[in-house]
Write a protein that holds these residues in place. Structure first.
Motif, short mmCIF file in Angstrom:
data_model
loop_
_atom_site.label_atom_id
_atom_site.label_comp_id
_atom_site.label_asym_id
_atom_site.label_seq_id
_atom_site.Cartn_x
_atom_site.Cartn_y
_atom_site.Cartn_z
N GLN A 105 -3.39 2.33 -6.65
CA GLN A 105 -2.54 1.18 -6.33
C GLN A 105 -3.24 0.28 -5.32
O GLN A 105 -4.09 0.74 -4.54
CB GLN A 105 -1.22 1.66 -5.76
CG GLN A 105 -0.31 2.32 -6.78
CD GLN A 105 0.23 1.31 -7.79
OE1 GLN A 105 1.01 0.45 -7.45
NE2 GLN A 105 -0.24 1.43 -9.03
N GLY A 106 -2.87 -0.96 -5.35
CA GLY A 106 -3.49 -1.85 -4.39
C GLY A 106 -2.87 -3.22 -4.42
O GLY A 106 -1.99 -3.53 -5.25
N LEU B 191 -7.39 -0.38 3.99
CA LEU B 191 -6.77 -1.69 4.25
C LEU B 191 -7.80 -2.56 4.94
O LEU B 191 -8.37 -2.16 5.97
CB LEU B 191 -5.53 -1.53 5.13
CG LEU B 191 -4.90 -2.84 5.62
CD1 LEU B 191 -4.39 -3.65 4.44
CD2 LEU B 191 -3.77 -2.55 6.59
N THR B 192 -8.02 -3.72 4.39
CA THR B 192 -8.97 -4.66 4.97
C THR B 192 -8.27 -5.99 5.20
O THR B 192 -7.63 -6.52 4.29
CB THR B 192 -10.17 -4.88 4.02
OG1 THR B 192 -10.72 -3.62 3.66
CG2 THR B 192 -11.23 -5.75 4.69
N ASN B 193 -8.37 -6.50 6.40
CA ASN B 193 -7.87 -7.83 6.71
C ASN B 193 -9.00 -8.64 7.29
O ASN B 193 -9.69 -8.19 8.20
CB ASN B 193 -6.73 -7.78 7.74
CG ASN B 193 -5.48 -7.19 7.14
OD1 ASN B 193 -5.17 -7.42 5.98
ND2 ASN B 193 -4.76 -6.41 7.93
N GLN C 14 -4.95 2.17 -2.47
CA GLN C 14 -4.37 3.48 -2.16
C GLN C 14 -4.48 4.40 -3.36
O GLN C 14 -4.04 4.05 -4.46
CB GLN C 14 -2.91 3.34 -1.74
CG GLN C 14 -2.30 4.66 -1.33
CD GLN C 14 -0.85 4.49 -0.89
OE1 GLN C 14 -0.25 3.46 -1.15
NE2 GLN C 14 -0.33 5.51 -0.25
N ALA C 15 -5.07 5.53 -3.14
CA ALA C 15 -5.11 6.59 -4.16
C ALA C 15 -4.54 7.85 -3.53
O ALA C 15 -4.14 7.86 -2.36
CB ALA C 15 -6.54 6.80 -4.62
N ALA D 39 0.83 -1.20 0.00
CA ALA D 39 0.00 0.00 0.00
C ALA D 39 0.87 1.25 0.00
O ALA D 39 0.42 2.33 -0.38
CB ALA D 39 -0.92 0.01 1.20
N ALA D 40 2.07 1.07 0.41
CA ALA D 40 2.97 2.22 0.46
C ALA D 40 3.50 2.59 -0.91
O ALA D 40 4.11 3.62 -1.09
CB ALA D 40 4.14 1.93 1.39
N ALA D 41 3.29 1.71 -1.87
CA ALA D 41 3.92 1.94 -3.16
C ALA D 41 3.15 2.99 -3.94
O ALA D 41 2.29 2.70 -4.75
CB ALA D 41 3.99 0.64 -3.94
#
Lengths: 351, 664
Positions: free
Chosen positions: B469-470, B522-524, B515-516, B5-7
């Protein structure tokens, strides 16, 4: 090592006797057992029909350190170390207690006896016998035992007996909790129920007092460090040592008297348990049999039966758990295998 | 927060599996590049300011964090249904609980000293020289935040945290040098309100609300590191010190007023990393000291008056040599460690004989590659454990093999298929083998707890050119645990540990991150089926305690550039059991937490307001008598992870942070 998670129920136990302890006549119908899970986290009340030995083993949930006592027509269920609560049931009606009350923090109730309609409770962590109304749970005062405090705030009152003279006899263990629970003596006190005062006392090392149905005015006393004595409640005389544990060759853990004898549970230095018999007139001992279990509560009913709780033992973890039944007079086993309950028994009484 | 997600699109470049953390930190674990089921969580501005290690770990799939209270209170983690002690917690690879000697209190660890948290749910990397059944939580200092910064938080229950750090890279001549220093002070009164029924479920007249007393914590952490030299020849020295003083509140029905615990922990490590051509290696040595002073002279914790001083030490070294070729990267790792434990009764001055053990862990591993498509990573490792001290003769050496292997298939750059299988263990500890001076009788015949675990999974990431991104991850695991050590009480005062039980755990783990530029999510979701295979009828086929079947974590954030962030966290578990009989069920619980942060300009401080447990949930309603189906009465009870240790309600924290460089 964070210690608070490792606080374990490690206070000495109490094994309750039944209606014989209260002098209530009549044949018992059922055994009520406080059963506990193997990890001592939860418990359940169970009953066993004394005619059919039919088991109802999950009547209601209780704590992981329970005891059951029948006295004065009530079933008392004590939640001991770290729980410090008491439930009062009508015998046979376990869906809901008629009263439930909490004691002081760390009170650790050990025993209860009904005298003059009020419940006298020994609390191992306190310096009194707390007095409550069993019908409501309301506190009605207490019996001050602070004169017998060994310096740690509690004389560790444990087992109680109501003698025919109407007085309550309590064994005070008098451990020094501040020095690793070392024994500092021991005292038996006589309590007048009406005045709630100690009226007599006798020095006896770490004493436990037991009903003696064969001679009710002679309270049976066992000292963990010496052996058996008799306390004549009429004369106020405490006998000399009558049977030494050294003669038995093991430590006596529980006692249930019937007639002229008593069935006892013992353990040796390796924590091997056995059932044995004490002749209360000749003061001799005979081992009946070794047990693969860890033996816990022991009590006699007015049918002449002695029931013993049998739990998992580390050396024989596969041995079946349950309740063992012995003949109080002959000291012979009446069960080939334990009467099984889902959780193993820890304390037993009869109503 | 998960590293994918950081990317951010602008930074992901062309190698999708080489996520941004890897680009900045060559030693970071990249989930797309390893077969291990691993979650990497960066400690950065995406986390709320009051986050601690426990809350970060809890946000990963497959984890269950269990707490004794609120912020600063004891917390530990179970991974994939493990026991708490089966999870290894390491600080830059140095084990804080070697071989499961204890469960690690995650509240002792200063989250903001670390760059990331790596959570391995099995098949831990061989350089950790460990094969824990439950996996590994590895806290990595990494390169750290650059510059100088400070932050202060204050809120409910007089909870305060002050953090200051300096991370200054430089050079001595042509030799690069950097120094990192972080200090964090934390304190709380911890006197939150909880519901107390006085231990009497049937008596409602004595119910009420009370304040948690003697639950104050004061903690100072200092984390310092110096590095000299380039990566090809780098010397690193690190010191992590903890001083913690806390009241022990005890069981809520028997609250303690004065019991206290003081803890000092010092971890000193030094490592030398080298690389030449396609060969590289690292040698690390460390010393871990932990002192605990328990003061319960009033006997409030219930086992009589206690005043003890316990010292645990661990000295160890690990060396690894690696060779990197296009088709294979073999490595040899050797780790040796000596642990010692000694307890002293302060009142009497009597010290128990020290217990000691030496652990040797050799391993051979390799990454065997077929082009860029398939990587197979076998690891053959062993544990050789010998004990010394007064009772050494009663326990012979333990030799156990823990082989494992992983496979990674990359059919396309955006997809990683993973599979792992391995054998793991937790050897018995000092108390279990030799007993203590009181309640526990040692059992030298104990064998280790073993786990045979396998998992399969897939991880997909979005192409780097996408605006949004995701990543998506889905996995299935099974873990068969045998010879679990269980304490059997043997008399009123003693109990003996035995290898009595087995357990079966399987489950499904899913994670989705999006991520936009203006939105993050974030779902876990984890579904765990745990079965107690105890021979005892009271436990047989029951669910394992405190392991919920369903566990959901949802984190959502709205961003307004770098200037503002609004975040919401929702956690849900479907309820679990408190005890092995499964009689007591905790009700399903859902928590909401929110935060709002404003950061007007890069060089300005940021301000953040956070509310934990927004709806102030501190009670739940459960059946009064779980054994009687005819009793339909319900009772109120406090929400707890451990019976008697209630969890707090709404907690409000205000944080102001500043640093010389803007957040990444």
């Amino acid at each position: 090592m964070t210690p608070l998670l490792f606080a374990v129920a490690c206070a000495p136990k109490v094994d309750e006797t039944a209606l014989v302890a209260t002098g209530t006549p009549g044949a018992s119908d059922a055994a009520v057992l406080a059963t506990v899970s193997e990890d001592y986290s939860v418990g359940a009340l169970a009953t066993v029909d004394l005619e059919t030995w039919a088991v109802a083993d999950t009547l209601t949930d209780i704590s992981g350190d329970p005891a059951v006592v029948v006295s004065g027509g009530y079933v008392f269920q004590l939640d001991r170390f770290g729980y410090d609560t008491v439930r009062v049931y009508t015998p046979g009606a376990f869906s809901e207690p008629i009263a439930e009350f909490a004691l002081e923090d760390l009170a650790n109730p050990h025993d209860v006896v009904v005298c003059d309609g009020l419940a006298f409770l020994s609390a191992y962590g306190g310096a009194e016998l707390a007095v409550h109304d069993p019908r409501t749970g309301h506190r009605e005062g207490g019996v001050d035992l602070s004169a017998f405090d060994d310096g740690d705030g509690s004389p560790e009152p444990s087992r109680l007996v109501l003698a025919p003279n109407g007085k309550v006899y309590a064994g005070l263990h008098q451990f020094d909790q501040g020095k690793g629970w070392v024994a500092t003596g021991g005292t038996i006190v006589e309590v007048d129920c009406a005045t709630r005062a100690v009226t007599n006392s006798w020095a006896a090392p770490t004493p436990d007092v037991y009903d003696n149905p064969g001679a009710p005015s002679n309270v049976l006393v066992h000292s963990a460090s010496t052996g058996f004595y008799l306390l004549d409640t009429d004369s106020g005389a405490l006998s000399d040592l009558l049977l030494a544990d050294a003669t038995i060759g093991a430590s006596v853990d529980g006692v249930a008297a019937w007639g002229d004898g008593a069935v006892v549970t013992t353990f040796d230095d390796a924590y091997g348990y056995a059932v044995g018999c004490v002749d209360l007139t000749a003061w001799t001992y005979a081992e009946a049999e070794r047990s693969p279990n860890y033996l816990t509560g022991i009590a006699a009913n007015d049918r002449g039966e002695v029931w013993i709780g049998a739990r998992t033992h580390w050396a024989t973890p596969g041995a079946p758990n349950g309740a063992l039944v012995y003949d109080g007079a002959s000291c012979e086993a009446r069960t080939d295998a334990p009467i099984t309950t889902l959780l193993a028994p820890f304390s037993v009484a009869f109503y | 927060m998960v590293c994918l997600a950081a990317a951010a699109p602008a930074r992901a470049q062309t190698a999708p599996e080489t996520v941004i953390v890897e680009a900045d930190n060559p030693d970071a674990t990249a989930p797309m590049a390893t077969s291990s089921s691993v979650t990497v969580i960066e400690v950065d501005e995406r986390l709320p300011a009051s986050s601690d290690v426990a809350s970060v770990v809890a946000s990963a799939p497959g984890t269950t964090v269990q707490r004794l209270g609120g912020l600063g209170d004891w917390a530990a983690v179970s991974i994939r249904g493990s026991t708490l002690r089966q999870v290894l917690v390491a600080l830059d690879g140095v084990p804080l609980n070697p071989d499961g000697a204890d469960s690690v209190n995650l509240s002792e660890l200063p989250l903001w000293a670390f760059e990331r948290v790596e959570i391995f749910r099995g098949n831990a990397p061989p350089e950790l020289a460990a094969s824990p059944i439950g996996g590994v939580v590895n806290l990595r200092t990494g390169s750290g935040k650059r510059g100088v910064g400070a932050g202060i938080s204050y809120g409910s229950l007089r909870t305060a945290r002050v953090t200051a750090f300096a991370n200054v890279p430089g050079a001595v001549g042509r030799v690069p040098v950097d120094g990192l220093l972080l200090a964090e002070a934390f304190g709380t009164r911890g006197d939150f309100t909880y519901f107390a029924d006085n231990g009497t479920e049937y008596n409602l007249l004595d119910d009420g609300f009370a304040a948690r007393q003697n639950n104050d914590k004061r903690q100072l952490s200092v984390h310092a590191r110096a590095r000299v030299g380039p990566r090809s020849q780098r010397l690193s020295l690190m010191e992590a010190v903890l001083a913690r003083d806390e009241g022990l509140p005890g069981h809520a029905n028997n609250p303690a007023a004065t019991a206290s615990l003081t803890t000092i922990r010092s971890l000193t490590s030094g490592s030398f990393a080298w690389g030449r051509g396609n060969a590289s290696g690292e040698l690390t040595g460390w010393g871990l000291l932990r002192d605990e002073r328990l003061d319960d002279r009033a006997g409030e914790l219930g086992v009589g008056a206690q005043q003890t001083f316990d010292r645990t030490t661990s000295l160890g070294a690990t060396t690894q040599a690696r060779l990197a070729t296009p088709s294979a990267s073999p490595a040899i790792t050797l780790s040796a460690r000596r642990d010692q434990y000694r307890s002293t009764d302060v009142a009497s001055g009597v010290a128990a004989d020290p217990s000691g053990r030496v652990a040797l862990t050799p391993s051979v591993s390799a990454d065997l590659r077929y082009r860029t498509l398939i990587t197979v990573s076998p690891v053959l490792s062993a544990l050789i454990l010998t004990h010394d001290g007064a009772l050494a003769a009663s326990a012979g050496p333990l030799v156990a093999f823990t082989p494992r292997a992983g496979a990674l298939v990359r059919p396309v750059p955006q997809l990683a298929l993973k599979a792992n299988v391995g054998r793991y263990l937790r050897p018995p500890d000092f108390s279990e083998l030799f007993g203590d001076r009181g309640a526990i009788i040692g059992n030298p015949e104990l064998t280790p707890e073993h786990g045979l675990q396998w998992d399969v999974g897939a991880r997909a990431i979005s192409p780097p050119e996408w605006t949004i991104q995701g990543s998506f991850e889905l996995g299935y695991f099974q873990n068969a645990v045998t010879d679990l050590i269980v304490y059997v009480q043997n008399s009123q005062r003693t109990m003996v540990p035995l290898n009595l039980e087995d357990a079966w755990i399987d489950g499904v783990e899913g994670a989705l991150s999006v991520q936009a530029s203006w939105f993050e999510s974030l779902t876990n979701l984890t579904r765990t089926r745990s079965i107690n295979l105890s021979p005892e009828p009271q436990y047989a086929n029951n669910q394992l305690p405190r392991i919920p079947t369903w566990d959901l974590f949802q984190s959502t954030a709205l961003l307004a550039g770098d200037g503002a962030r609004v975040g919401h966290t929702f956690t849900y578990s479907d309820g679990n059991t408190w005890d092995r009989t499964n009689w007591y069920h905790a009700a399903p619980r859902a928590y909401h937490s929110v935060f709002v942060r404003v950061h007007p300009a890069a060089r300005w401080p940021s301000a953040e307001l956070e509310v934990l447990n927004l709806t102030d949930r501190i009670t739940e309603v459960v059946p009064r008598n779980p054994l009687d189906p005819s009793d339909d009465a319900l009772i109120v009870q406090p929400i707890t992870d451990f019976v008697g240790y209630p969890l707090p309600g709404r907690t409000v924290m205000l944080t102001v942070r500043w640093q010389t460089e803007p957040p990444k």
